[in-house]
Scaffold this active site. Structure first.
Site, mmCIF file in Angstrom:
data_model
loop_
_atom_site.group_PDB
_atom_site.id
_atom_site.type_symbol
_atom_site.label_atom_id
_atom_site.label_comp_id
_atom_site.label_asym_id
_atom_site.label_seq_id
_atom_site.Cartn_x
_atom_site.Cartn_y
_atom_site.Cartn_z
ATOM 1 N N LYS A 112 0.811 -1.208 0.000
ATOM 2 C CA LYS A 112 0.000 0.000 0.000
ATOM 3 C C LYS A 112 0.853 1.271 0.000
ATOM 4 C CE LYS A 112 -4.165 -2.168 1.672
ATOM 5 N NZ LYS A 112 -3.739 -3.560 1.981
HETATM 6 C C1 LIG Z 1 -4.441 -4.612 1.583
HETATM 7 C C2 LIG Z 1 -3.690 -5.885 1.536
HETATM 8 C C3 LIG Z 1 -4.110 -6.940 0.726
HETATM 9 C C4 LIG Z 1 -5.371 -6.861 -0.085
HETATM 10 O O1 LIG Z 1 -5.294 -5.886 -1.073
HETATM 11 P P1 LIG Z 1 -6.600 -5.369 -1.810
HETATM 12 O O2 LIG Z 1 -6.158 -4.298 -2.723
HETATM 13 O O3 LIG Z 1 -7.503 -4.880 -0.729
HETATM 14 O O4 LIG Z 1 -7.164 -6.512 -2.527
HETATM 15 C C5 LIG Z 1 -3.321 -8.070 0.677
HETATM 16 N N1 LIG Z 1 -2.195 -8.175 1.412
HETATM 17 C C6 LIG Z 1 -1.772 -7.196 2.218
HETATM 18 C C7 LIG Z 1 -0.536 -7.372 3.017
HETATM 19 C C8 LIG Z 1 -2.489 -6.007 2.299
HETATM 20 O O5 LIG Z 1 -2.067 -5.027 3.093
#
Ligand SMILES: *Cc1c(COP(=O)(O)O)cnc(C)c1O
Length: 463
Positions: A112
């Site tokens: 993210k």
């Molecule tokens: C947010 C997240 C996901 C899922 O991602 P999405 O975009 O919500 O599908 C998977 N793994 C980790 C470590 C995350 O932080």
């Protein structure tokens, strides 16, 4: 370049307006009116470029006149400078034809950061130019919140409130949210699950009086700018493996459908992606929807991959919009059914359209642990549990003739308990954050109640 709502009843906006508002006023999500194309020649020209240069070329056509070229270049450079790896998103090989895309070298050790670091720079630039400020409220299952707080801490134009489910995020995630001491960032622990936090966030956006009063802005994965930032690494990885002259497949551990939707946009732009595989944990609404055509929420079953513990997959609405021939009225009706009846049946035509783009797989808790152990023993990799879900599904669905890239969404040290339980090894935090457990925390507790949360925000924003 204009952006339209998936529910068809909100005005079309520029990139800047869509980014600053997040959710559309009709409750829908913004998507580009049309997807810019990159030719084989354009893609070939990405060979040998840095991550930042690739980001510039992939994102430029989506931005209209929001930033000029020099400004965009600067913002991208600033966004990725805090990363702990020169390649930003390095590829490592797990097995013949199977690669891991390490997306965890950013400041909070999860993918993210790629989007949030960039959005922080984009917001600061756009708001400063407008001479205005906003209040960002986000809901998090752990990683979004820490990435947002890290990206926005100390910025003048923004106050940030992150709602997270009390007791349901890992200690590293919590500390990343509660230890920054800047007065513009607030971590708020609410009673309930991630879906409750996300529901309150949506309620807040639908309370137009409050929304205008505090100039509410959203940076959850529903924000188009985040999806766009994530499109870039599908290009950088595929180009490293020979695109456009060789097709590549991707497996994406997903909950909210944000990261995998970015892969879908990359494909729509012209990147030769053979298969795009959804990998879910036991909270498998997406896998059930893809296999049975019924999108129906259940109860959240907490898992060792908590960032995917959700039942309502917000970004799926964007894929539905295309699958229903961009009929906003049809999408609005499905979302009504979801709200009132807890689910809906996907039409045969739409299901077929979705299956042309996405495959899916589901991994149990036991399989996730076993995968972490086997990756450690046989591949020389310590995987976080989310990445392990991806690697497991990728192995099951892989065509040996096509390179498979699995997205590694977090650093194993962000989920040390699950990794230790599977391997006996406790992964260490990278040195640059080794003192995380020594820093003092600031925690705000709140009820899962809209008006209580709105009062809290009114009291805390800088006037
Ligand atoms: C947010 C997240 C996901 C899922 O991602 P999405 O975009 O919500 O599908 C998977 N793994 C980790 C470590 C995350 O932080």
């Amino acid at each position: 370049m204009k952006y339209v709502s998936t529910r068809g009843r909100a005005p079309a906006l520029s990139f800047e307006e869509a980014m600053l508002s997040g959710l559309a006023r009709d409750g829908g999500l913004y998507v580009p009116e049309s997807v810019p194309q990159m030719s084989a020649g354009d893609i070939r020209a990405l060979h040998g470029l840095s991550y930042e240069e690739t980001a510039f070329r992939v994102m430029r056509p989506f931005l209209g006149d929001t930033f000029d070229d020099a400004t965009l270049g600067d913002l991208i450079a600033r966004a990725y400078a805090p990363f702990g790896h020169g390649a930003r998103a390095p590829l490592v090989q797990l097995a013949p034809g199977h690669f891991l895309l390490e997306l965890f070298h950013g400041p909070t050790l999860a993918f993210k950061d790629f989007a949030m670091q960039l959005i922080g720079q984009f917001f600061e630039e756009a708001l400063t130019r407008r001479g205005t400020r906003v209040t960002i409220v986000g809901a998090t299952s752990g990683d979004t919140g820490s990435a947002a707080i890290e990206a926005f801490r100390g910025l003048d134009a923004v106050d940030v409130f992150i709602l997270y489910p009390h007791g349901r995020v890992s200690e590293v995630q919590r500390r990343q949210m509660t230890t920054p001491d800047e007065t513009n960032v607030h971590a708020v622990a609410i009673d309930g699950h991630f879906d409750d936090a996300q529901a309150r966030l949506k309620d807040m956006f639908n309370d137009f009086g409050f929304r205008d009063e505090v100039r509410l802005a959203g940076v959850n994965s529903i924000n188009w700018a985040r999806v766009l930032a994530q499109v870039v690494y599908f290009f950088s990885a595929a180009v490293s493996l020979g695109a456009p002259d060789r097709a590549v497949s991707f497996t994406v551990p997903t909950g909210n459908f944000g990261d995998i939707f970015a892969g879908y946009i990359a494909r729509r732009m012209g990147l030769p992606i053979a298969r795009l595989v959804i990998a879910t944990n036991q909270n498998d609404i997406l896998h059930r929807a893809m296999t049975g055509g019924d999108y129906r929420t259940g109860t959240v079953a907490p898992s060792i991959s908590p960032s995917m513990d959700i039942q309502v997959s917000s970004n799926f609405e964007r894929a539905l919009f295309d699958a229903y021939g961009r009929d906003g009225g049809a999408v609005a009706q499905l979302m009504d059914e979801l709200k009132t009846g807890g689910g809906f049946a996907i039409s045969q035509g739409a299901l077929q359209a979705l299956r042309e783009h996405f495959a899916s797989g589901r991994v149990s808790e036991e399989e996730t642990s076993a995968m972490i152990a086997r990756a450690h023993a046989q591949m020389g990799e310590l995987l976080c549990p989310h990445s392990a879900v991806g690697v497991k599904v990728a192995e099951e669905q892989r065509d040996p003739a096509v390179p498979m890239v699995t997205l590694a969404t977090a650093h194993p040290a962000k989920f040390p308990d699950a990794v230790e339980a599977a391997t006996g090894l406790r992964p260490a935090l990278p040195e640059r954050m080794a003192d995380l457990f020594a820093r003092p925390e600031r925690i705000t507790r709140a009820e899962n109640d809209l008006s209580a949360l709105e009062t809290l925000i009114r009291e805390r924003i800088r006037k």
